[in-house]
Design an enzyme around this catalytic site. Structure first.
Site, PDB file in Angstrom:
ATOM      1  N   LYS A  16      28.096  43.109  40.421  1.00  0.00           N
ATOM      2  CA  LYS A  16      28.931  44.235  39.989  1.00  0.00           C
ATOM      3  C   LYS A  16      30.178  43.764  39.243  1.00  0.00           C
ATOM      4  CE  LYS A  16      31.189  44.867  44.501  1.00  0.00           C
ATOM      5  NZ  LYS A  16      30.410  43.803  45.193  1.00  0.00           N
ATOM      6  N   ARG A  89      35.391  50.362  49.521  1.00  0.00           N
ATOM      7  CA  ARG A  89      34.341  49.665  50.256  1.00  0.00           C
ATOM      8  C   ARG A  89      33.835  50.461  51.444  1.00  0.00           C
ATOM      9  NH1 ARG A  89      33.568  44.162  49.270  1.00  0.00           N
ATOM     10  NH2 ARG A  89      35.072  43.199  47.844  1.00  0.00           N
ATOM     11  N   ARG A 128      25.449  30.105  44.440  1.00  0.00           N
ATOM     12  CA  ARG A 128      26.592  30.296  43.541  1.00  0.00           C
ATOM     13  C   ARG A 128      27.697  29.279  43.805  1.00  0.00           C
ATOM     14  NH1 ARG A 128      29.152  36.211  43.177  1.00  0.00           N
ATOM     15  NH2 ARG A 128      29.880  35.692  45.292  1.00  0.00           N
ATOM     16  N   ARG A 159      32.727  28.562  47.225  1.00  0.00           N
ATOM     17  CA  ARG A 159      33.725  29.313  47.975  1.00  0.00           C
ATOM     18  C   ARG A 159      33.266  29.466  49.410  1.00  0.00           C
ATOM     19  NH1 ARG A 159      34.518  34.651  44.402  1.00  0.00           N
ATOM     20  NH2 ARG A 159      33.206  35.317  46.111  1.00  0.00           N
ATOM     21  N   ARG A 170      28.316  38.438  55.490  1.00  0.00           N
ATOM     22  CA  ARG A 170      28.861  39.291  54.437  1.00  0.00           C
ATOM     23  C   ARG A 170      27.936  40.466  54.146  1.00  0.00           C
ATOM     24  NH1 ARG A 170      29.967  36.126  49.183  1.00  0.00           N
ATOM     25  NH2 ARG A 170      30.951  38.087  48.589  1.00  0.00           N
TER      26      ARG A 170
END
Length: 221
Positions: A16, A89, A128, A159, A170
């Site tokens: 997104k 969210r 990623r 990260r 998550r």
């Protein structure tokens, strides 16, 4: 053209942020990313930044009052069309946003929901990596592959919230806290569901076509 305020929804790894930035550039809209705001706060290393960092490293959502205040501060006084990426969210944040826009005689228009299968989300997030120097994204399947950035030769790193042990958490948080927004905006006849799998450019085209024709798939002008 679609309404001035557009929300992009999607699970972590749905793309997104990439798509919001591309659509904003194509349609000459402002792009407000809560993720970028969080990272700027962390880089400042002040009290707010350390608080945000602690939540993100645990794979949990930053509290509503912090996120809402940061985003609404960005919206103040803006007359430009805006894409909101990563906010709201949950339902509480959505209602706070509706109330804030209502006080300025404004309203949220189209809500873009980028839909991606959970198995694909897990694959994308675990692969990623970023460059420490220029922050360019890289894909490293199973944590293997290149160790330096193709653009600037900087060191690649992952990260904390993209590490495999955090990814599942998550996604669990997202589907528990954020997914109910889909029903909320569908009930308001504002939801536009977009297939988020395939070539990046193809997905961008799907989104920009919907935003240019706000009457499609439930969107309102």
């Amino acid at each position: 053209m679609s309404a001035l305020f557009t929300v992009f929804l999607g699970a972590p790894g749905a793309g997104k942020g990439t798509q919001a930035a591309a659509a904003a550039q194509a349609l000459r809209l402002a792009h407000i990313s809560s993720g970028d705001m969080f990272r700027r706060a962390i880089a400042r290393d002040d009290e707010l930044g350390r608080t945000v960092c602690a939540y993100l490293e645990k794979g949990t959502l930053v509290p509503d009052e912090i996120t809402t205040r940061m985003v609404l501060d960005e919206l103040k006084g803006s007359n430009q069309g805006i894409i909101l990426d990563g906010f709201p969210r949950n339902l509480r944040q959505a209602m706070s946003l509706d109330a804030a826009l209502g006080r300025e005689d404004r309203a949220l228009g189209c809500v873009i929901y980028i839909k991606v299968a959970e198995s694909e989300l897990l694959r994308r997030l675990s692969a990623r990596w970023l460059c420490r120097q220029c922050q360019a994204p890289h894909t490293c399947p199973n944590g293997e592959g290149e160790t330096t950035c193709q653009k600037c030769a900087g060191e690649l790193y992952q990260r904390p919230d993209d590490q495999p042990e955090t990814v599942q958490r998550r996604l669990e948080v997202y589907f528990a806290e954020t997914a109910p927004l889909i029903a909320y905006y569908r009930d308001q006849d504002k939801l536009c569901e977009i297939d988020g799998e395939g070539e990046v450019e193809t997905i961008t085209q799907r989104i920009t076509e919907v935003l240019r024709d706000g009457e499609s798939i439930g969107c309102q002008r």
